[in-house]
Design a protein around this motif. Structure first.
Motif, short mmCIF file in Angstrom:
data_model
loop_
_atom_site.label_atom_id
_atom_site.label_comp_id
_atom_site.label_asym_id
_atom_site.label_seq_id
_atom_site.Cartn_x
_atom_site.Cartn_y
_atom_site.Cartn_z
N VAL A 17 85.21 38.43 -42.27
CA VAL A 17 84.62 37.54 -43.09
C VAL A 17 85.08 37.53 -44.38
N PRO A 18 85.25 38.56 -45.19
CA PRO A 18 85.71 38.61 -46.53
C PRO A 18 87.29 38.13 -46.80
N VAL A 19 88.09 38.33 -45.63
CA VAL A 19 89.59 37.90 -45.60
C VAL A 19 89.56 36.49 -45.75
N LEU A 20 88.76 35.88 -44.65
CA LEU A 20 88.76 34.37 -44.53
C LEU A 20 87.83 33.68 -45.85
N LEU A 21 87.14 34.42 -46.28
CA LEU A 21 86.53 33.89 -47.67
C LEU A 21 87.58 33.71 -48.83
N ALA A 22 88.06 34.88 -48.80
CA ALA A 22 89.27 34.92 -49.79
C ALA A 22 90.39 33.68 -49.71
N PRO A 61 103.61 25.67 -46.15
CA PRO A 61 102.83 26.45 -45.55
C PRO A 61 102.69 27.73 -46.39
N SER A 62 101.75 28.60 -46.48
CA SER A 62 101.38 29.60 -47.03
C SER A 62 102.11 30.93 -46.41
N ALA A 63 102.58 31.91 -47.18
CA ALA A 63 103.72 33.08 -46.62
C ALA A 63 102.74 34.01 -45.91
N VAL A 64 101.24 34.17 -46.32
CA VAL A 64 100.79 35.08 -45.73
C VAL A 64 99.67 34.57 -44.70
N SER A 65 99.54 34.83 -43.67
CA SER A 65 98.34 34.65 -42.59
C SER A 65 97.23 35.29 -42.92
N PRO A 66 96.11 34.74 -43.25
CA PRO A 66 94.84 35.46 -43.43
C PRO A 66 94.28 36.11 -42.24
N THR A 67 94.65 35.62 -41.11
CA THR A 67 94.08 36.10 -39.79
C THR A 67 95.10 37.51 -39.60
#
Length: 121
Positions: A17-22, A61-67
């Motif tokens: 959850v915190p990773v996805l919220l960020a 596209p973002s260079a970092v995948s939050p998942t």
């Protein structure tokens, strides 16, 4: 065994959850600053508005995948927590930790490659 897997899934969901919220907060901030730039361009340099709107319509596209980042962190944390277990390290727990870490790492690498290829002319 099933109870342990459910607890692992619950901990992973809570940690995700915190990773996805960020990630969502980052998206909101990027959109805010881009919209603000469009408003200022309308006032000072209207000829640049089309390029800003095109950038807003199709962001790179973002260079970092939050998942992927979340899965790598959770898998790594789970593997580290196995070192502090009172009982011996179970091979199933070790396989789960390695699998989640590798899955997250694969997502990170593929997103990084896609962003790098999109940046090339």
């Amino acid at each position: 065994m099933m109870h342990e897997l459910l607890m692992i899934a619950l901990v992973m969901a809570v940690m995700a959850v915190p990773v996805l919220l960020a990630a969502e907060l980052r998206h909101v901030l990027v959109s805010y600053f881009l919209n603000r730039s469009i408003q200022k361009a309308l006032e000072t340099a209207p000829e640049h508005v089309e390029s800003l709107i095109a950038r807003l319509a199709s962001p790179p596209p973002s260079a970092v995948s939050p998942t992927g980042l979340g899965a790598s962190i959770m898998g790594g944390a789970f593997l580290i927590s196995l070192l502090f277990a009172d009982a011996g390290i179970d091979s199933t727990d070790l396989a789960i930790g390695i699998g989640v870490t590798l899955f997250g790492s694969a997502l990170l690498v593929t997103r990084w490659i896609a962003a790098r290829n999109a940046a090339r002319p």
